[in-house]
Design an enzyme around this catalytic site. Structure first.
Site, PDB file in Angstrom:
ATOM      1  N   HIS A 159       4.566  14.137   6.856  1.00 50.79           N
ATOM      2  CA  HIS A 159       3.672  13.077   6.409  1.00 50.79           C
ATOM      3  C   HIS A 159       4.209  11.752   6.910  1.00 50.79           C
ATOM      4  O   HIS A 159       5.424  11.574   6.989  1.00 50.79           O
ATOM      5  CB  HIS A 159       3.588  13.057   4.872  1.00 50.79           C
ATOM      6  CG  HIS A 159       2.401  12.329   4.362  1.00 50.79           C
ATOM      7  ND1 HIS A 159       2.395  10.968   4.176  1.00 50.79           N
ATOM      8  CD2 HIS A 159       1.163  12.773   4.032  1.00 50.79           C
ATOM      9  CE1 HIS A 159       1.206  10.614   3.742  1.00 50.79           C
ATOM     10  NE2 HIS A 159       0.434  11.677   3.646  1.00 50.79           N
TER      11      HIS A 159
ATOM     12  N   ASP B 271      -1.922  19.401   1.715  1.00 54.32           N
ATOM     13  CA  ASP B 271      -2.817  20.365   2.354  1.00 54.32           C
ATOM     14  C   ASP B 271      -2.230  21.754   2.445  1.00 54.32           C
ATOM     15  O   ASP B 271      -2.924  22.711   2.787  1.00 54.32           O
ATOM     16  CB  ASP B 271      -3.185  19.880   3.759  1.00 54.32           C
ATOM     17  CG  ASP B 271      -4.034  18.648   3.680  1.00 54.32           C
ATOM     18  OD1 ASP B 271      -4.912  18.618   2.812  1.00 54.32           O
ATOM     19  OD2 ASP B 271      -3.810  17.710   4.456  1.00 54.32           O
TER      20      ASP B 271
END
Ligand code: CMC
Length: 435
Positions: free
Chosen positions: A311, A369
């Site tokens: 991320h 996710d």
């Protein structure tokens, strides 16, 4: 919005023998910022920061992320407390209004959302123009943009009541639109909203009910759906939110600005990662193939990346992934599909990657996710719908951030600069004289 940054010193910027003073500002949490707004005026230079890795684009009072500590706060409240103790509509109220509602305020808000869930019947005609096999995100981008044609008065962004109404309508109509996108893609008739149901229940029913059989609502599944919505509600200045702010900064129609956000979310580096992650878990297939994929992810010459890992901001476990993991177990237990190959691969992959030097050193942890796709898949959503569900949930974040920007007295049209490295100025040569 009342600007609340505080002076926190001065940074010295030196260029060609001259020194310039730049104000340093502090916020509530997070690193201080150097205000370079006057740099060009003072020193005649721009700053360069492709991908905005060191650049704050705005002041915001909505969401805070500490990527190193794995902290996510909405209006100061930690995400795990909201996911565990609140509900999506309450979080919507919080994001939009800056405080948790009391009982009466919540009742009014929830009622108002419920009253705006219907779509104009002309909207249904738009769907007929799409091929049945269109990607659901293509249909959502188009139909959210098309909604702007039905509410011309929302263009008046200076009117707070118009802005409030546009926010309510977008949050209310998004599930109806998303469910229609799904129904259209599988050739089933549209299901209209039912006001007695909760936001998540209503959405699930609009997706899975058919004329021949009504949808039986499971409280575990509707709770999981609600939690998915909470965990995706806002995430400060990510790509799609920045897109909505940029589009809205020109005074564009709010529904059109949100459609721009939907388009941006589609990509596999952003909202499309949940779809890509589940596809990857299926492709891996069995636990014994995990090392092969880990090696590919580490190979600089192979474009493959472990989807659901890494991320831009989190250099620690994504706090949303923790809640998602727990919810995935609850959903799979409820559906009696505990030991699916996909879940086995996911759990083993997570374990192996978390112990692997490459992932440890680069601080690549599972993101939201990683587990969300498993939940949505088990619920019966096809992978192409995953990003649509993300968009539905993120709508409140987009409109909250858009409203905040429009309320900010320092707001101007967003207009980044560049460093030009193209051809130097040259004279035009008529085609007959070109070699
Ligand atoms: N697998 C393998 N290597 C990776 C991965 C990954 N998933 N993510 C980052 N890296 C490596 C990357 O190759 C780079 O290595 P090096 O420094 O040797 O060049 C290093 O880690 C830093 O990566 P980056 O691309 O500079 O980091 P970024 O901040 O630009 O990208 C990201 C962040 C999310 C796009 C990226 O981690 C990624 O592509 N992850 C997979 C896609 C994904 O799961 N996206 C969902 C994000 S969460 C949902 C949302 O908020 O939208």
């Amino acid at each position: 919005m009342e600007n609340k940054t505080k002076p926190a010193g001065t940074a010295k910027f030196e260029l060609e023998g001259k020194t310039y003073d730049l104000p340093v500002l502090s916020g509530t949490h997070g690193p201080n910022v150097v205000d370079i707004n006057s740099l060009y005026k003072q020193a005649g230079v721009f700053t360069l920061d492709p991908g905005f890795t060191s650049t704050a684009s705005c002041e915001s009072q909505i969401t805070f992320i500490d990527g190193n500590e794995g902290i996510l706060l909405h209006r100061g409240y930690p995400i795990d407390q909201l996911a565990g103790q609140s509900g999506y509509l309450e979080v919507c109220y919080l994001l939009l209004n800056g405080k948790l509602p009391n009982q009466a305020e919540f009742k009014t808000f929830a009622r108002e959302i419920t009253e705006h869930t219907l779509l104009h019947t002309q909207m249904d005609r738009f769907f007929e123009g799409f091929r049945r096999d269109s990607h659901p995100m293509a249909m959502l981008t188009g139909t959210v943009g098309a909604l702007s044609a039905f509410y011309p008065s929302s263009m008046d962004s200076a009117d707070p009541e118009e802005r409030r109404l546009a926010s309510i309508r977008l949050i209310a109509k998004m599930p109806t639109l998303a469910a229609r996108v799904y129904k259209y893609s599988i050739g089933q008739p549209f299901v209209n909203p039912l006001n007695e149901l909760s936001y998540a229940e209503n959405f699930l029913r609009m997706c899975f009910s058919v004329p021949a059989e009504d949808y039986k609502i499971s409280s575990t599944l509707s709770k999981a759906m609600d939690r998915f919505f909470i965990l995706h509600a806002d995430h400060e200045q990510n790509a799609s939110t920045s897109t909505v702010r940029l589009a809205g900064s020109s005074g564009a129609h709010p529904y059109a600005a949100v459609a721009a956000g939907v388009a941006c979310l589609w990509g596999p580096s952003h909202g499309g990662a949940n779809e890509a992650c589940l596809n990857m878990l299926h492709e891996i297939g069995t636990i014994d193939r995990i090392p092969e994929f880990i090696e590919r992810a580490k190979d600089k010459d192979d474009p493959f990346r472990l989807m659901g890992f890494g991320h831009r901001v989190y250099k620690n476990y994504d706090p949303r992934a923790k809640v998602m993991q727990q919810t995935a177990h609850e959903v799979l237990d409820e559906l009696g599909v505990r030991d699916t190959p996909v879940l086995k691969v996911a759990m083993e992959l997570e374990k192996i990657a978390l112990e692997d030097d490459y992932f440890v050193q680069k601080k690549l942890y599972p993101n939201v996710d990683f587990y969300s796709g498993i939940i949505l898949d088990a619920m019966g959503f096809p992978t192409e719908m995953f990003t649509v569900l993300f968009a539905l949930a993120r709508t409140v974040g987009w409109v909250s951030q858009l409203n905040e920007m429009l309320d900010d007295p320092t707001q101007r049209i967003g207009r980044p600069r560049q460093i030009y490295t193209g051809e130097a100025m040259r004279d035009f040569v008529p085609v007959s004289q070109r070699s």
